[in-house]
Design a protein around this motif. Structure first.
Motif, short mmCIF file in Angstrom:
data_model
loop_
_atom_site.label_atom_id
_atom_site.label_comp_id
_atom_site.label_asym_id
_atom_site.label_seq_id
_atom_site.Cartn_x
_atom_site.Cartn_y
_atom_site.Cartn_z
N GLY A 7 3.30 -39.73 -72.45
CA GLY A 7 1.92 -40.16 -72.52
C GLY A 7 1.44 -40.45 -71.12
N GLY A 52 -0.19 -44.18 -78.32
CA GLY A 52 -0.87 -42.89 -78.24
C GLY A 52 0.07 -41.73 -77.99
N PRO A 53 0.72 -41.74 -76.83
CA PRO A 53 1.66 -40.64 -76.55
C PRO A 53 2.78 -40.56 -77.58
N ILE A 86 1.41 -38.50 -80.48
CA ILE A 86 1.32 -37.09 -80.10
C ILE A 86 2.72 -36.47 -80.08
#
Lengths: 520, 308, 319
Positions: C22, C237-238, C241
């Motif tokens: 991220g 977040g990362p 993903i």
């Protein structure tokens, strides 16, 4: 789907030279004829070297380095007369001493050659290989430069047949002593076959050019042979269709029907001397020690469905161990071979019931197999075919190393066991079921069988020997000692512009017999 | 920083020693040996083979022998490819894998980064959906599917490029394997670049930069791309180690003489020496790549410090 | 003589790449948001925002539909998993015999097999990504937060795990524990967490110098609380993903384990196995490749849009 007809290889003659590009099954593990074990290695080595005997385009035995030979009446002494013009590729003469050197080398414990046992029929070969006898005790002598005498430990019906096997080829003493294990590299290797090695890039290609010192060089048309190690069947097919190779040694299962339709001039489906069978672990204590169960399992397998729907090669159905195409042999087959399927199934159910199993009281069996997209379909189908007998099958796959180590330890119930002949003789198959021999995976042991095979191996008369072996196979089949499925068919693609390629039951195709027609 | 780097390089020695030791014993206790094949060998021949490869010695003895040879830079002869030493095999194949893998990474960066940036800037637009849809397809279609399709379509049916072969690294032979290998990388890089660009563009300092009145192009070019690149870089570290050591699928389908197949086939053949060679080689690459990534962390974000 | 070596077609080393690290430096310090615990109200808040994201909601619906079909479907179909239609080997989609998506090379109904395979692949994906998520996130966060010598040792351990020959680890697992489908989860989780750990560690290294963490530190908040309440939520977040990128990798890795004998055994199957079988038949029977590939691709698309939506919904900055 994609049925577009691709451009076929047209110009295989590069700058006026005839260059043959062969898609070869895999990267060779060695080019030392005494260390090779796979068919893809033999294909290369047979172009580079020649034994006492050689093979013609159709795989028949013909004189090689030996012009002629005499056999003593007791079948123990062979005298080979070597051709005067036999030479190594460096121009030095090839003599009987070279064979003595080579055979001592392959049998030396230090070389640890996997196929050393091929030479065990020779007097003291085994003892020398085990380090119990010195090299000079070996029954191989050079009487003079062109005469080789060989003494066998016992009469061996197939001895001449195996003299075209790679393990018996001569090897160049000067190069080996000079370069050690590096002697097989281009520039180091000296050979005596129709071609000599010029390039070897691992996993890329091997190139060999015509050897002018070869005794039959006048009849070798190709200037160069390139072997490409292509281990993916689809890749080989693609490159054949793209005109990048002139022959392949395989066709992927799902493309067979397509090839029959679209490449009829190129496709060859050759019966070879190999049997695909399943071994039953019948060691005492195993549930498969019961011959009724082995018979029932044999009865219920619909071999025709496997060869037409699964392998798609329409192989000859196997109701015996020894392939019907083997020479000098006419063996028995299972007596149910001609019965209609419904009857066979009824018999099988009765046998299972007799043994105490049925749909209410299922028999649980495990089939072991090597992970391979093509072969895994067969045990899957067999499991479905046995279901009506009340047999519940667990399928277990492993990688080859794990699989074979299970097989040798007897840690399996039913396992696939393909067998390719080393030489064209029924004993190569029947010996597999003698008590305690290395490849007797199933632990089969029958004193009558062993005795019959022993008598056969001491028999000098070929017809009587064949009859004894056939009787022995009868015992094997009465015991339902294995589950044979089919005899192999090897599909291959050969460019129609290439002549001299012929179907060969041992699947050897020496490049020396091939050439391209002039494109006129 | 220099001291940190030197320290890390020194630490590589015990790290690799542990890797080698564990791998050596792991491999030996696994069932199946190098001589378990379709043909079961007679016991006397197997005894000869075991003696020739010193497999008849006690395991600790074999380990010491192996480590002794390794210290002299000798990886031994391959069990399977008997005419070559492990060093020869790796030295012959690695330049090929490096070329294919390096080109694939380069291609992936050239295509993947701009796509990811564009998708992030035009977030939730048609461009974004198009790029991400394509990238997802690239991720969903593994290279063992894409490679044979490429060979069939471009090599056979259209005949534009060779269906296979290395041919000494001639350009036409490079195209299909490089593209097939890069597709998934393009997709990953685009996907990650988009995600991190979105993070950066929404961050405090970008808002500050905009507030200062810089135009959007300048904001993106000067301030956003550099920090957004960082996670991509950190992804690329171990990924590069994997890609430049070849791909067994690409090599088999296109007939490329790289070293990727040795990782899988070496293990399947129980080619002990070759497996150890690849383990050492790969281990060195992993250690180096992770070191480079860690250095990049602090080069790109001065707040990251390694104080020990 | 062994005459062919079949290449294995679900490779583990190169296809599926490593971390989606991220953004390390950029997340703007938002002390109050970062410091807020994930309480019930926040979860409700996140759900509200997620439900406003149409792409994410459509993906969620489709994903649930795929899962339900995989669970329920096999009971509704006329064919069993191992049942052979002796009249239909490798036939294309047809109403005759009720093979709506055709049969495989062994005459078994493809739709039935794809649905059964979905159960395996989806559960492998779920469990393996959860395992890698939990171990990887904790390991990475602790390593990055503690830093210094501890970080160094923990990361050298990761280097070692990266370098060990995966195939032998798998073969040994099989020997020690026998063939067991749950081992697939363990084996896959055991390698997948490495990437996750390195990503989260990178994130943590950048985050821990931020004002809000240092402030929490200064206020005497316990380390465990800082890690679980402040560091991890800000690295989410990362992580999300990366999880969406892990799923296809895990599903295909499973087919490689099956190749070694550790994964699913016939007659059971999985999407990865079906795809690699389909590749072999792609010219003569393209549906064998297309059908499982379609299911896999649909799942990945859904997970991806759902992941994007979740990331936005959970972003501390937008709360």
């Amino acid at each position: 789907m994609f049925t577009l007809m691709p451009p076929m290889a047209v110009a295989d003659i590069e700058g006026g030279k005839q260059v043959l590009r062969r898609a070869n099954g895999a990267e060779p593990s060695s080019l030392d004829p005494q260390l090779t074990t796979g068919t893809w290695e033999s294909a290369i080595v047979a172009d580079l070297f020649e034994g006492l005997l050689a093979r013609d385009a159709a795989g028949g035995s013909i004189p090689g380095v030996a012009e002629s030979w005499d056999v003593s009446d007791d079948g123990l002494h062979y005298t080979f007369h070597l051709r005067d013009d036999a030479k190594w590729s460096d121009g030095t003469p090839l003599t009987a001493d070279d064979f003595v050197y080579a055979w001592r080398r392959i049998l030396s414990p230090e070389l640890a050659a996997p196929y050393a046992y091929m030479l065990y029929p020779i007097l003291n070969a085994r003892a020398y290989n085990q380090g119990e006898q010195p090299a000079n005790a070996l029954g191989v002598k050079a009487s003079d430069d062109h005469t080789l005498s060989v003494t066998l430990a016992r009469p061996t019906g197939y001895f001449l047949e195996m003299l075209s096997h790679a393990s018996t080829y001569p090897v160049p003493r000067t190069a080996i002593e000079r370069y050690g294990s590096d002697w097989t590299k281009p520039g180091h290797m000296i050979s005596n076959g129709a071609f000599e090695l010029t390039e070897w890039v691992s996993h890329d290609h091997i190139a060999a050019v015509k050897n002018p010192d070869f005794h039959d060089a006048a009849n070798v048309a190709l200037d160069e042979v390139r072997f490409l190690p292509i281990d993916d069947g689809r890749a080989a097919l693609n490159r054949f269709r793209a005109g990048e190779v002139d022959m392949t040694s395989s066709v992927p299962t799902d493309r067979i029907e397509w090839a029959r339709e679209n490449l009829p001039d190129a496709l060859h489906e050759t019966p070879t001397l190999a049997t695909f069978y399943f071994a039953f672990n019948q060691r005492p204590g195993s549930v498969l020690d019961d011959p009724r169960i082995r018979e029932a399992l044999n009865l219920a397998v619909r071999r025709d469905i496997i060869t037409t729907q699964i392998t798609k090669l329409n192989q000859p159905l196997a109701y015996s161990l020894v392939p019907t195409a083997i020479s000098h042999y006419d063996g028995p087959e299972f007596d149910f071979a001609r019965e209609p399927m419904a009857e066979r199934l009824a018999e099988a159910k009765a046998l299972m019931q007799d043994a105490g199993y049925g749909p209410d009281h299922p028999l649980h069996l495990t089939i072991d197999y090597i992970t391979n997209q093509d072969t895994k379909r067969i045990p899957v189908a067999m499991a479905a075919m046995w279901k009506p007998l009340g047999v519940e099958v667990t399928l277990t796959n492993s990688d080859a190393a794990v699989y074979y180590s299970k097989l040798r330890q007897g840690d399996f119930q039913i396992g696939m066991a393909p067998w390719n002949a080393d030489y064209n003789d029924a004993s190569n198959f029947l010996d597999l079921f003698r008590t305690g021999v290395p490849n007797n995976h199933s632990g089969y042991s029958n004193a009558d069988y062993d005795a019959m095979m022993e008598r056969a191996s001491n028999e000098l008369d070929l017809d009587k020997r064949a009859q004894l072996m056939a009787d022995a196979e009868g015992i094997l089949l009465d015991d339902y000692a294995m589950l044979p499925l089919y005899f192999y068919i090897r599909p291959a693609l050969v460019s129609p512009s290439l002549s001299g390629w012929k179907e060969s039951p041992m699947d050897d195709h020496l490049s020396r017999w091939m050439h391209f027609e002039d494109p006129e | 920083m220099l001291i940190y780097t030197l320290k890390r390089l020194l630490q590589a020695i015990p790290t690799l020693l542990i890797v080698i030791t564990i791998s050596f014993f792991l491999m030996r206790v696994a069932p199946g040996g190098p001589f378990d094949g379709e043909r079961q060998l007679p016991p006397e021949i197997e005894a000869n083979l075991m003696a020739a490869y010193h497999l008849d010695e006690p395991l600790p003895m074999q380990y010491l022998r192996y480590m002794g040879n390794l210290l002299q830079g000798d990886f031994g002869p391959s069990f399977k490819y008997k005419d070559f030493s492990v060093t020869e095999l790796i030295m012959q194949g690695f330049p090929v894998s490096l070329e294919i893998g390096g080109l694939a990474i380069l291609l992936a960066l050239i295509i993947g980064l701009p796509l990811g940036i564009a998708a992030a800037i035009k977030r939730n637009s048609t461009v974004d959906y198009l790029v991400m849809g394509t990238a997802l397809t690239g991720i969903a279609v593994p290279n063992f599917v894409i490679a044979p399709i490429f060979a069939l379509v471009f090599g056979v049916l259209l005949g534009w490029l060779p269906a296979g072969g290395w041919n000494g690294g001639a350009l036409p032979n490079l195209v299909l394997p490089v593209v097939a290998l890069s597709i998934q990388q393009i997709a990953y890089i685009a996907r990650m670049m988009r995600a991190s660009m979105i993070e950066v563009l929404g961050s405090h300092f970008i808002r500050t930069a905009r507030a200062k009145g810089l135009n959007e192009g300048e904001v993106i070019w000067r301030h956003a791309i550099r920090p957004a690149l960082l996670p991509v870089m950190s992804y690329l570290g171990p990924a590069i180690a994997g890609i430049i050591t070849g791909s067994v699928v690409i090599e088999q389908i296109f007939g490329i003489p790289g070293i990727g197949r040795y990782f899988v086939q070496g293990a399947l053949n129980r080619d002990y020496t070759l497996v150890m060679g690849t383990v050492v080689f790969y281990g060195v690459l992993i250690v180096l790549m992770n070191l480079i990534v860690d250095l990049l962390y602090s080069a790109l974000d001065p707040q990251i410090r390694y104080d020990d | 003589m062994t005459s062919e070596s079949k290449p294995y077609s679900g490779e583990q080393r190169d296809g599926a790449p490593l971390p989606a690290g991220g953004p390390n430096p950029p997340r703007a310090p938002e002390p109050e948001a970062g410091a807020a615990p994930i309480g019930e109200s926040l979860a409700r808040d996140a759900w509200r925002r997620l439900s406003q994201n149409r792409a994410a909601m459509a993906s969620l619906a489709l994903l649930i539909a795929i899962i339900v079909v995989c669970i329920v479907g096999p009971w509704l179909l006329p064919w069993g998993l191992a049942e052979v239609d002796w009249n239909a080997f490798g036939t294309g989609p047809t109403l005759e015999g009720a093979h709506y998506l055709g049969t495989d090379a062994n005459g078994r109904d493809l739709l039935t097999r794809v649905l059964y395979g979905g159960r395996i692949s989806l559960s492998v994906a779920l469990v393996a990504s959860l395992v890698s998520l939990v171990i990887g996130v904790l390991y990475g966060a602790i390593s990055g937060y503690l830093g210094g010598r501890v970080d160094n040792y923990m990361m050298r351990f990761v280097d070692i795990m990266y370098s060990l020959p995966f195939m032998f680890m798998v073969i040994l697992l099989m020997v020690v524990f026998g063939r067991n489908i749950f081992l697939i989860y363990a084996a896959i989780g055991a390698v997948e967490w490495l990437d996750m750990a390195r990503i989260v560690r990178g994130q943590t290294l950048a985050l821990k110098r931020r004002e809000f963490i240092e402030a929490a530190h200064a206020l005497g908040v316990r380390d465990t609380k800082i890690v679980t309440r402040h560091l991890i939520p800000n690295a989410i977040g990362p992580v999300i993903i990366y999880v969406t990128l892990t799923v296809p990798k895990v599903i295909l890795l499973e087919s490689f384990l099956s190749f070694l004998g550790l994964g699913v055994q016939e007659p059971l199957t999985s999407w990865g196995v079906l795809i690699s079988e389909g590749v072999d038949m792609m010219e003569s029977a393209p549906w064998m490749l297309l059908v499982p590939s379609f299911f896999l691709a649909a799942t990945l698309f859904c997970l991806n849009f759902l992941g994007d939506g979740l990331r936005d919904a959970l972003d501390p900055r937008t709360r």
